[in-house]
Design a protein around this motif. Sequence first.
Motif, short mmCIF file in Angstrom:
data_model
loop_
_atom_site.label_atom_id
_atom_site.label_comp_id
_atom_site.label_asym_id
_atom_site.label_seq_id
_atom_site.Cartn_x
_atom_site.Cartn_y
_atom_site.Cartn_z
N ASP A 197 56.64 -0.73 12.27
CA ASP A 197 56.28 -0.92 13.68
C ASP A 197 54.82 -1.36 13.77
N LEU A 198 54.61 -2.59 14.21
CA LEU A 198 53.27 -3.16 14.28
C LEU A 198 52.52 -2.78 15.56
N GLN A 199 53.22 -2.15 16.50
CA GLN A 199 52.57 -1.86 17.79
C GLN A 199 53.19 -0.60 18.39
N ILE A 200 52.46 0.50 18.32
CA ILE A 200 52.96 1.76 18.86
C ILE A 200 51.79 2.63 19.26
N ASN A 201 51.90 3.22 20.46
CA ASN A 201 50.81 4.00 21.04
C ASN A 201 51.03 5.50 20.99
N GLY A 202 52.22 5.92 20.55
CA GLY A 202 52.52 7.34 20.49
C GLY A 202 54.00 7.58 20.75
N GLY A 203 54.34 8.82 21.05
CA GLY A 203 55.72 9.19 21.32
C GLY A 203 55.92 10.68 21.29
N TYR A 204 57.00 11.14 21.96
CA TYR A 204 57.40 12.54 21.95
C TYR A 204 56.29 13.46 22.46
N GLY A 205 55.51 12.95 23.42
CA GLY A 205 54.44 13.74 24.01
C GLY A 205 53.12 13.64 23.27
N TYR A 206 53.08 12.91 22.17
CA TYR A 206 51.84 12.75 21.39
C TYR A 206 51.23 11.38 21.72
N ASP A 207 50.01 11.41 22.26
CA ASP A 207 49.35 10.18 22.70
C ASP A 207 48.20 9.85 21.75
N TYR A 245 53.36 7.48 24.64
CA TYR A 245 53.62 8.88 24.33
C TYR A 245 54.81 9.44 25.10
N LEU A 246 55.26 8.74 26.15
CA LEU A 246 56.39 9.22 26.95
C LEU A 246 57.75 8.92 26.32
N SER A 247 57.76 8.16 25.24
CA SER A 247 59.02 7.91 24.53
C SER A 247 59.60 9.23 24.06
N GLY A 248 60.87 9.45 24.38
CA GLY A 248 61.52 10.70 24.02
C GLY A 248 61.30 11.81 25.02
N MET A 249 60.62 11.53 26.14
CA MET A 249 60.34 12.53 27.16
C MET A 249 61.32 12.37 28.33
N THR A 270 43.28 14.57 17.97
CA THR A 270 43.13 15.39 16.77
C THR A 270 43.92 14.78 15.62
N THR A 271 43.54 15.14 14.41
CA THR A 271 44.30 14.67 13.25
C THR A 271 45.72 15.20 13.29
N ASP A 272 45.92 16.38 13.86
CA ASP A 272 47.27 16.93 13.96
C ASP A 272 48.17 16.05 14.81
N THR A 273 47.62 15.48 15.89
CA THR A 273 48.42 14.58 16.72
C THR A 273 48.89 13.38 15.91
N VAL A 274 48.00 12.78 15.13
CA VAL A 274 48.36 11.62 14.31
C VAL A 274 49.41 12.02 13.27
N ILE A 275 49.25 13.17 12.68
CA ILE A 275 50.20 13.65 11.67
C ILE A 275 51.57 13.90 12.29
N GLN A 276 51.59 14.52 13.48
CA GLN A 276 52.86 14.82 14.14
C GLN A 276 53.58 13.54 14.58
N VAL A 277 52.84 12.57 15.08
CA VAL A 277 53.44 11.28 15.43
C VAL A 277 54.10 10.67 14.19
N THR A 278 53.40 10.69 13.08
CA THR A 278 53.92 10.11 11.84
C THR A 278 55.21 10.79 11.41
N ARG A 279 55.23 12.10 11.47
CA ARG A 279 56.43 12.84 11.07
C ARG A 279 57.61 12.55 11.99
N ARG A 280 57.34 12.41 13.28
CA ARG A 280 58.44 12.07 14.19
C ARG A 280 58.95 10.66 13.94
N LEU A 281 58.06 9.77 13.54
CA LEU A 281 58.50 8.41 13.24
C LEU A 281 59.35 8.36 11.99
N TRP A 282 59.09 9.24 11.01
CA TRP A 282 59.97 9.32 9.84
C TRP A 282 61.40 9.64 10.28
N GLU A 283 61.53 10.47 11.30
CA GLU A 283 62.86 10.82 11.80
C GLU A 283 63.58 9.60 12.36
#
Length: 387
Positions: free
Chosen positions: A49-59, A273-277, A66-79
């Motif tokens: 994905d070349l263009q993504i601003n967030g998802g699942y409440g993580y902006d 960040y509203l994707s999945g909300m 925070t670094t945790d937000t970036v990490i959580q976004v990444t893990r949700r994208l693996w899903e």
Amino acid sequence: MDSQRCVRTGLHYASEERIQVTWSPDGRIDSLLPGEGEETIWIAPGLIDLQINGGYGYDLNSLPLTTDTVIQVTRRLWEKGVTLYYPTVITNGDDEIEQILRVIDAACLEDERVGSTIGGVHVEGPFISSEEGPRGAHDSRFIKAPDWGLFTRWQAASGNRIRILTLSPEWPNAADFIRKCVSSGIVVSIGHTAATPAQIREAVAAGATMSTHLGNGAHLTLPRHPNYIWEQLAQDQLWAGMIADGYHLPDSVIKVILRAKLTKTLLVSDAVYLSGMPPGEYETHIGGDVILTPEGRLHLARKPELLAGSAMMLLEAVQRLAESGLCSFPEAWDMASMLPAQAMGLTDYDGLKRGARADFVLLEKREGSLRVLETVKDGHSVYRAEG
């Protein structure tokens, strides 16, 4: 990693032949052999994905990030089968953009697997058009002419991770700025533009190679010809990014882009960040007050005809495009995996081939949807579905 974990069997996403994929501990595919079994599990290259601003409440664009937000976004994208993505930092204040870039860099250093999943940062703005329409939902207070000193400051803050820059070539001296970016290894993408056809051609001659969500970030009414959409379609050097969520572009426009660009079409999510909300009224950094409808359309509250990004992840966009009948499932999948890798010059992300990175997903096709069963990144299983 033991040898048992280095083997997966399934149906090749394109040929539909049953294959056995083996890979080595260094994360490279060793072989593709005929497979055995009866399960209808599909194997496909990981999504990019070349263009993504967030998802699942993580902006990724709201401070404090925070670094945790970036990490959580990444893990949700693996899903969702994404094995490489470019977090997209949009128009903001100079210091705010710098802060966001520093946090993304810190997250990559904090978590090795996250760092390998973030292929680079996509900076979208603030060097875009200030006009209503082309500006889209970007905040007009922060839009400015391209500034090389400012950009190099951001690049330093990012740990040299900026790989894509979306700008409008309508600004004076934009061509010189583009040449500096290209010589520094940056992919320059034309977007949110009110540029003339001559300015588009000048940008391409200077080294721009991509169009950001072509057909969006535009005036609601354009001259029939010439205009900046036709001109970008006509430029063979430009890869055409498009959002296929069913709202950003009518299917007839997607059909034209596919025919004009052939194998230079890219699917991006442009997910916010509203994707999945759940549906409702929200406040976002880009656009302010927005409304997410039950159907999944995200628009500005003050001007419903203007969209405020997408609320659909890349996996669902692939499924929707394939079901539209405008292309086959393998073609849609390639637009979100193989072709983005080519557009970014990632020669080792070569899909399901010997020697390529072991970045792939195992899928289950259900009626009207795709379910990711497992995501493998650099030879490591980073996500497995339960049940």
